[in-house]
Design a protein around this motif. Structure first.
Motif, PDB file in Angstrom:
ATOM      1  N   THR A  38       0.834  -1.194   0.000  1.00 43.25           N
ATOM      2  CA  THR A  38       0.000   0.000   0.000  1.00 43.25           C
ATOM      3  C   THR A  38       0.876   1.253   0.000  1.00 43.25           C
ATOM      4  O   THR A  38       1.805   1.352   0.811  1.00 43.25           O
ATOM      5  N   TYR A  51      -0.187   2.830   9.385  1.00 40.75           N
ATOM      6  CA  TYR A  51      -1.301   2.623   8.472  1.00 40.75           C
ATOM      7  C   TYR A  51      -2.295   3.783   8.421  1.00 40.75           C
ATOM      8  O   TYR A  51      -3.216   3.770   7.596  1.00 40.75           O
ATOM      9  N   ARG A 104      -6.095   8.088   0.517  1.00 36.40           N
ATOM     10  CA  ARG A 104      -5.800   8.000  -0.928  1.00 36.40           C
ATOM     11  C   ARG A 104      -7.077   8.160  -1.739  1.00 36.40           C
ATOM     12  O   ARG A 104      -7.099   8.871  -2.743  1.00 36.40           O
ATOM     13  N   THR A 128      -7.266   5.887   7.563  1.00 38.96           N
ATOM     14  CA  THR A 128      -6.275   4.946   7.043  1.00 38.96           C
ATOM     15  C   THR A 128      -5.686   5.514   5.753  1.00 38.96           C
ATOM     16  O   THR A 128      -6.279   6.376   5.098  1.00 38.96           O
ATOM     17  N   GLU A 164      -5.532   4.064   2.981  1.00 43.37           N
ATOM     18  CA  GLU A 164      -6.452   3.742   1.883  1.00 43.37           C
ATOM     19  C   GLU A 164      -7.572   4.782   1.779  1.00 43.37           C
ATOM     20  O   GLU A 164      -7.929   5.210   0.691  1.00 43.37           O
TER      21      GLU A 164
END
Length: 109
Positions: A2, A79, A100, A95, A97
């Motif tokens: 990631t 993370y 992003r 997070t 993710e």
């Protein structure tokens, strides 16, 4: 693997810029981050709402009356980041993710 943030900065127009390990730098509007807060109380607020009294006015705190700003970001493990906002809210863990996905390409932002 990631992608992870390698640099954080506030732009001249008060947006957050995150440079990612795989190359891109994405922009984040503070209000968009606040609106997307993943904490339990914010998720509850975004869920189904009971009917409201049409004559009741919401009470705003002093922090809610001021322009929203980022007060700080603190890493959470390897993370995520915890983000503190000027309205006093600081319990959301964003997070990598989620961050992003929320980012905007500077060419289109």
């Amino acid at each position: 693997m990631t992608p992870h943030p390698t640099a954080l900065q506030i732009t001249d127009d008060k947006r957050l810029a995150i440079t990612w390990s795989d190359g891109p730098t994405l922009l984040y509007r503070v209000k968009a981050l606040r609106d997307a807060c993943p904490c339990a109380s914010c998720r509850e607020k975004h869920g189904p709402k009971p009917p409201k009294d049409p004559f009741a006015l919401p009470l705003l705190s002093e922090g809610q009356l001021q322009p929203l700003k980022l007060e700080g970001m603190r890493p959470v493990g390897n993370y995520a980041y915890s983000i503190a906002f000027s309205d006093g809210h600081d319990t959301g863990i964003f997070t990598f993710e989620v961050l992003r996905a929320l980012g905007e390409d500077p060419a289109t932002a």
